[in-house]
Design a protein around this motif. Structure first.
Motif, mmCIF file in Angstrom:
data_model
loop_
_atom_site.group_PDB
_atom_site.id
_atom_site.type_symbol
_atom_site.label_atom_id
_atom_site.label_comp_id
_atom_site.label_asym_id
_atom_site.label_seq_id
_atom_site.Cartn_x
_atom_site.Cartn_y
_atom_site.Cartn_z
ATOM 1 N N ASP A 203 0.864 -1.181 0.000
ATOM 2 C CA ASP A 203 0.000 0.000 0.000
ATOM 3 C C ASP A 203 0.897 1.225 0.000
ATOM 4 O OD1 ASP A 203 -1.772 2.146 0.675
ATOM 5 O OD2 ASP A 203 -3.165 0.705 1.573
ATOM 6 N N GLU A 204 0.752 2.052 -1.036
ATOM 7 C CA GLU A 204 1.614 3.222 -1.186
ATOM 8 C C GLU A 204 1.409 4.244 -0.078
ATOM 9 O OE1 GLU A 204 -2.286 4.052 -3.163
ATOM 10 O OE2 GLU A 204 -0.845 2.350 -3.166
ATOM 11 N N ARG A 205 0.331 4.122 0.668
ATOM 12 C CA ARG A 205 0.076 5.059 1.765
ATOM 13 C C ARG A 205 0.922 4.761 3.002
ATOM 14 N NH1 ARG A 205 -6.348 4.271 1.272
ATOM 15 N NH2 ARG A 205 -5.546 2.135 1.193
ATOM 16 N N ILE A 206 1.563 3.623 3.020
ATOM 17 C CA ILE A 206 2.546 3.311 4.055
ATOM 18 C C ILE A 206 3.910 3.616 3.453
ATOM 19 C CG2 ILE A 206 3.554 1.514 5.506
ATOM 20 C CD1 ILE A 206 0.828 0.117 5.461
ATOM 21 N N THR A 207 4.499 4.697 3.892
ATOM 22 C CA THR A 207 5.699 5.220 3.222
ATOM 23 C C THR A 207 6.998 4.858 3.929
ATOM 24 O OG1 THR A 207 5.483 7.326 4.398
ATOM 25 C CG2 THR A 207 4.413 7.149 2.241
ATOM 26 N N VAL A 208 6.925 4.257 5.122
ATOM 27 C CA VAL A 208 8.156 3.878 5.814
ATOM 28 C C VAL A 208 8.821 2.710 5.084
ATOM 29 C CG1 VAL A 208 7.355 4.667 8.059
ATOM 30 C CG2 VAL A 208 6.920 2.308 7.361
ATOM 31 N N GLU A 209 10.129 2.633 5.222
ATOM 32 C CA GLU A 209 10.857 1.514 4.634
ATOM 33 C C GLU A 209 10.413 0.231 5.323
ATOM 34 O OE1 GLU A 209 15.438 -0.169 4.266
ATOM 35 O OE2 GLU A 209 15.060 1.871 4.979
ATOM 36 N N CYS A 210 9.989 -0.753 4.528
ATOM 37 C CA CYS A 210 9.468 -1.987 5.127
ATOM 38 C C CYS A 210 9.515 -3.108 4.110
ATOM 39 C CB CYS A 210 8.033 -1.775 5.613
ATOM 40 S SG CYS A 210 6.882 -1.256 4.322
ATOM 41 N N GLU A 211 9.265 -4.309 4.600
ATOM 42 C CA GLU A 211 9.119 -5.466 3.722
ATOM 43 C C GLU A 211 7.633 -5.673 3.472
ATOM 44 O OE1 GLU A 211 9.994 -10.272 3.515
ATOM 45 O OE2 GLU A 211 11.213 -8.991 4.826
ATOM 46 N N ARG A 212 7.238 -5.643 2.203
ATOM 47 C CA ARG A 212 5.825 -5.808 1.853
ATOM 48 C C ARG A 212 5.474 -7.292 1.819
ATOM 49 N NH1 ARG A 212 3.803 -0.475 2.018
ATOM 50 N NH2 ARG A 212 5.528 0.860 1.352
ATOM 51 N N VAL A 213 4.351 -7.632 2.427
ATOM 52 C CA VAL A 213 3.914 -9.020 2.456
ATOM 53 C C VAL A 213 2.461 -9.097 2.021
ATOM 54 C CG1 VAL A 213 5.575 -9.812 4.181
ATOM 55 C CG2 VAL A 213 3.420 -8.805 4.942
ATOM 56 N N GLY A 214 2.078 -10.269 1.554
ATOM 57 C CA GLY A 214 0.727 -10.466 1.055
ATOM 58 C C GLY A 214 0.195 -11.831 1.416
ATOM 59 N N ASP A 215 -0.918 -12.171 0.812
ATOM 60 C CA ASP A 215 -1.688 -13.342 1.196
ATOM 61 C C ASP A 215 -0.875 -14.629 1.126
ATOM 62 O OD1 ASP A 215 -4.236 -14.091 2.137
ATOM 63 O OD2 ASP A 215 -4.733 -14.976 0.203
#
Length: 254
Positions: free
Chosen positions: A78-90
């Motif tokens: 989600d582009e609205r979360i702008t902090v550096e992070c690891e993106r995860v999904g289903d």
């Protein structure tokens, strides 16, 4: 594993799940101060898990990363979360020493909402509450119901760790829908006793929610009958039952 509810804002909870050696995963740190306080008392931050983009769930992340620049952060795509992070999904996993969580995409409250399930705990943000569910800011009733149904299928002894202390308010609405439900009456009394001693009413046990929470019981005769009375006809299906139940709750005042 030791679970701690860290109060934040007026009624938020930041969840800390801690191993026996003191390492802790923090879920939805909308404020940094409660986490800093927990660390000062001996918790060792291992990672942050974020369920969705609302600021009361992620607002403390930047300050926490300033203090611990290498601290892993896991978040939805989600582009609205702008902090550096690891993106995860289903169906992905968050695996760290001592921790293992499965990731569930549960849209409804927001389009990218996640839940994390592991070690007998469901961290569900603002999707599922004790005796209630979140508002649909971005999802559809069909999406929301599917997400709730998916979480409801987890093991019955799952501890439901939601993002807010809403149980008493939810109980008033649930009793309005289903006034003769003995399990609901017991849960309301239990929650009242907990709050009178300034204790959190959550985590809730999923098996109890399946008996008490009207939003998980859209096929139950008493819930369907209550919705039918409001509609003036029998709802077409579970989605319509849920949609009307959520609409009813949105405008409800005791």
């Amino acid at each position: 594993m030791r679970l701690t509810a860290l109060p934040a804002f007026q009624d938020n909870y930041i969840w800390a799940l801690q191993t026996t050696d003191g390492r802790a995963v923090f879920v939805d740190p909308g404020q940094s101060a409660p986490v800093f306080d927990a660390v000062a008392q001996g918790m060792q931050p291992a990672a942050l898990l974020l369920t969705h983009h609302h600021n009361d769930h992620i607002g403390g992340v930047a300050e926490l990363r300033q203090r611990w620049p290498q601290l892993p952060v896991f978040a939805p795509v989600d582009e609205r979360i702008t902090v550096e992070c690891e993106r995860v999904g289903d169906n992905q996993r968050v695996q760290l020493p001592g921790f293992d969580f499965s990731v569930m995409e549960v849209p409804g409250h927001t389009r990218s909402h996640l839940a994390y399930f592991g070690h007998g705990h469901l961290f569900c943000g603002d999707m599922l509450f004790s005796l209630g569910c979140g508002r649909m800011f971005e999802g559809t009733p069909a999406q929301m119901l599917a997400s709730l149904t998916r979480m409801a299928a987890l093991p019955p002894q799952t501890r439901v760790c939601c993002g807010h202390e809403y149980t008493l308010a939810n109980a008033v609405f649930a009793r309005h829908v289903d006034p003769n439900n003995a399990a609901l009456q017991r849960r309301q009394k239990e929650a009242q006793d907990m709050r009178s001693h300034c204790l959190p009413t959550v985590p809730a046990v999923l098996a109890d929610e399946l008996q008490c929470n009207p939003f998980l019981r859209t096929g139950d005769a008493a819930v369907v009958a209550a919705v039918a009375t409001r509609l003036g006809r029998t709802p077409a299906d579970a989605v319509e039952t849920f949609a009307e139940l959520r609409r009813w709750k949105d405008g409800f005042s005791a």
